[in-house]
Enzyme design. Structure first.
Site, PDB file in Angstrom:
ATOM      1  NE  ARG A  74     -25.342  69.145  56.621  1.00 13.23           N
ATOM      2  CZ  ARG A  74     -24.895  69.191  55.360  1.00 13.23           C
ATOM      3  NH1 ARG A  74     -25.639  68.701  54.402  1.00 13.23           N
ATOM      4  NH2 ARG A  74     -23.712  69.688  55.050  1.00 13.23           N
ATOM      5  CB  THR A  75     -25.637  74.073  61.741  1.00  6.68           C
ATOM      6  OG1 THR A  75     -25.067  72.764  61.775  1.00  6.68           O
ATOM      7  CG2 THR A  75     -25.811  74.575  63.149  1.00  6.68           C
ATOM      8  CE  LYS A 104     -16.038  98.910  57.685  1.00  7.87           C
ATOM      9  NZ  LYS A 104     -17.009  99.933  58.144  1.00  7.87           N
ATOM     10  NE  ARG A 127     -21.228  75.833  62.274  1.00  6.21           N
ATOM     11  CZ  ARG A 127     -21.449  74.710  61.581  1.00  6.21           C
ATOM     12  NH1 ARG A 127     -20.962  74.580  60.366  1.00  6.21           N
ATOM     13  NH2 ARG A 127     -22.158  73.725  62.102  1.00  6.21           N
ATOM     14  CG  HIS A 155     -21.861  70.881  66.088  1.00  6.10           C
ATOM     15  ND1 HIS A 155     -23.034  71.584  66.293  1.00  6.10           N
ATOM     16  CD2 HIS A 155     -21.707  70.796  64.740  1.00  6.10           C
ATOM     17  CE1 HIS A 155     -23.550  71.908  65.114  1.00  6.10           C
ATOM     18  NE2 HIS A 155     -22.763  71.451  64.161  1.00  6.10           N
TER      19      HIS A 155
HETATM   20  C1  NCD Z   1     -20.322  69.304  60.948  1.00  5.81           C
HETATM   21  C2  NCD Z   1     -19.645  70.504  61.586  1.00  5.81           C
HETATM   22  O1  NCD Z   1     -19.796  71.632  61.124  1.00  5.81           O
HETATM   23  O2  NCD Z   1     -19.007  70.263  62.600  1.00  5.81           O
HETATM   24  N1  NCD Z   1     -21.402  69.598  60.143  1.00  5.81           N
HETATM   25  C3  NCD Z   1     -22.637  69.871  60.697  1.00  5.81           C
HETATM   26  O3  NCD Z   1     -22.812  70.814  61.441  1.00  5.81           O
HETATM   27  N2  NCD Z   1     -23.648  69.054  60.386  1.00  5.81           N
HETATM   28  C4  NCD Z   1     -19.398  68.276  60.429  1.00  5.81           C
HETATM   29  C5  NCD Z   1     -18.343  68.620  59.420  1.00  5.81           C
HETATM   30  O4  NCD Z   1     -18.084  69.771  59.085  1.00  5.81           O
HETATM   31  O5  NCD Z   1     -17.736  67.664  58.921  1.00  5.81           O
END
Ligand code: NCD
Length: 332
Positions: A74-75, A104, A127, A155
């Site tokens: 999703r993100t 590397k 991320r 997040h």
């Molecule tokens: C979450 C995350 O990556 O922190 N997912 C998200 O971004 N919607 C939650 C998870 O991984 O459980």
């Protein structure tokens, strides 16, 4: 423009009073948000984004780079789509870093500086499994950084879309009782959302978790005096009182990869399973949220319940990420 700055332990990032404060700035933690005014402006902008999606000549941002060291559906996809809908001509998409020089042994800061130089991207969307990856990124590069998930701690864009969803569903972000269920120790979405609810008036949060997955004290301390907090292992007692239930997955990948770690995961993984039978005890006007992915903690039959809004959260994520990127690029 002079942008007020908050000094963190490691990074200097802008304090956000208005949407204009975002122009050319990083957004790496909820603590940057000074108050509800910023959120109102951001939500109003997100409300306009369906029109921007229709506008084939939209040109609010030129370029962006996604650096996803950890998996994401999703993100990742909503940021990618958001850049496209805003008219970005150049999008660098590292969906997993396995094909970069990270393989590397290149250092984190060299990788980021290289992507900054080679692409001239207007924004880096990051991320990473390190709790402080975003702060390190802000130190390494000049380009604005968006934290799309850092380790177990932050997040901050998920918190925005969660708050936007609560605002759309309940009409406000004050006087809300949020019941958060599941893995408070490893979950970063709930930590950021709790910080965000602390910006409202009269909010309460009940954390429901097995003892070993309870919310760390350092996070509880940051909430002190700003939001009423309760902790319990007893889900049943909360079912009749929550306005919003925020379910989360027990995060298998963050347990130690040892016999003891695997045994502990198996012991706690099914602690709180949401079935239609459990939902029956919630109020008719409650809402059920989840950042997803889910494993087995919400049964599929719950999806049809009018209280389940976890698929609506995703579209709200696209709209809020568009609004965020547009503000970073244009200040509006
Ligand atoms: C979450 C995350 O990556 O922190 N997912 C998200 O971004 N919607 C939650 C998870 O991984 O459980």
């Amino acid at each position: 423009m002079v942008v007020p700055v908050i000094e963190n332990d490691v990074a200097r990032v802008a304090e956000l009073h208005t949407l204009a404060d975002l122009k050319g700035q990083s957004y790496i933690r909820v603590a940057q948000i000074a108050g509800a005014h910023f959120l109102r402006e951001l939500f109003a902008s997100a409300d306009q984004m369906p029109d921007v999606m229709e506008d084939r000549s939209a040109a609010f941002i030129n370029s962006g780079a996604l650096l996803f060291y950890e998996p994401s559906t999703r993100t990742h996809d909503s940021f990618l789509a958001a850049l496209g809908y805003l008219g970005a001509r150049v999008i660098i998409d590292h969906d997993g870093m396995g094909n970069t020089s990270v393989a590397k042994g290149e250092s984190f800061s060299d990788t980021l500086r290289s992507i900054e130089e080679t692409t001239a991207a207007e924004v880096l969307i990051l991320r990473h499994s390190d709790d402080f990856s975003s702060e390190k990124a802000v130190e390494a590069v000049e380009t604005p950084v968006i934290n799309a998930g850092s380790g177990k701690l932050h997040h901050p864009t998920q918190a925005l879309l969660d708050a936007y969803t609560i605002y759309k569903e309940l009409g406000e972000l004050n006087g809300i009782h949020l019941v958060a269920v599941g893995d408070m120790l490893h979950g970063r979405t709930i930590k950021s959302l709790a910080q965000l609810l602390a910006l409202g008036e009269g909010n309460s949060i009940t954390f429901v978790a097995p003892e070993s997955l309870s919310m760390p004290d350092e996070v509880l301390q940051t909430l002190e005096g700003r939001v009423r907090v309760h902790q319990t292992t007893d889900l049943e007692a909360t079912l009749g009182i929550g306005d919003v239930f925020y379910w989360t997955r027990v995060q298998k990948e963050r347990f130690p990869d040892t016999d003891a770690g695997r045994a502990e995961y198996n012991r706690v993984k099914d602690s709180y399973i949401l079935t239609p039978d459990v939902v029956r005890y919630m109020r008719r006007d409650a809402r059920i949220m989840h950042p997803l992915p889910r494993v087995n903690e919400i049964h599929r039959e719950v999806d049809k319940d009018h209280r389940a809004v976890y698929f609506d959260q995703m579209r709200n994520g696209l709209l809020i990420r568009m609004a965020l990127l547009k503000a970073i690029a244009t200040g509006t």
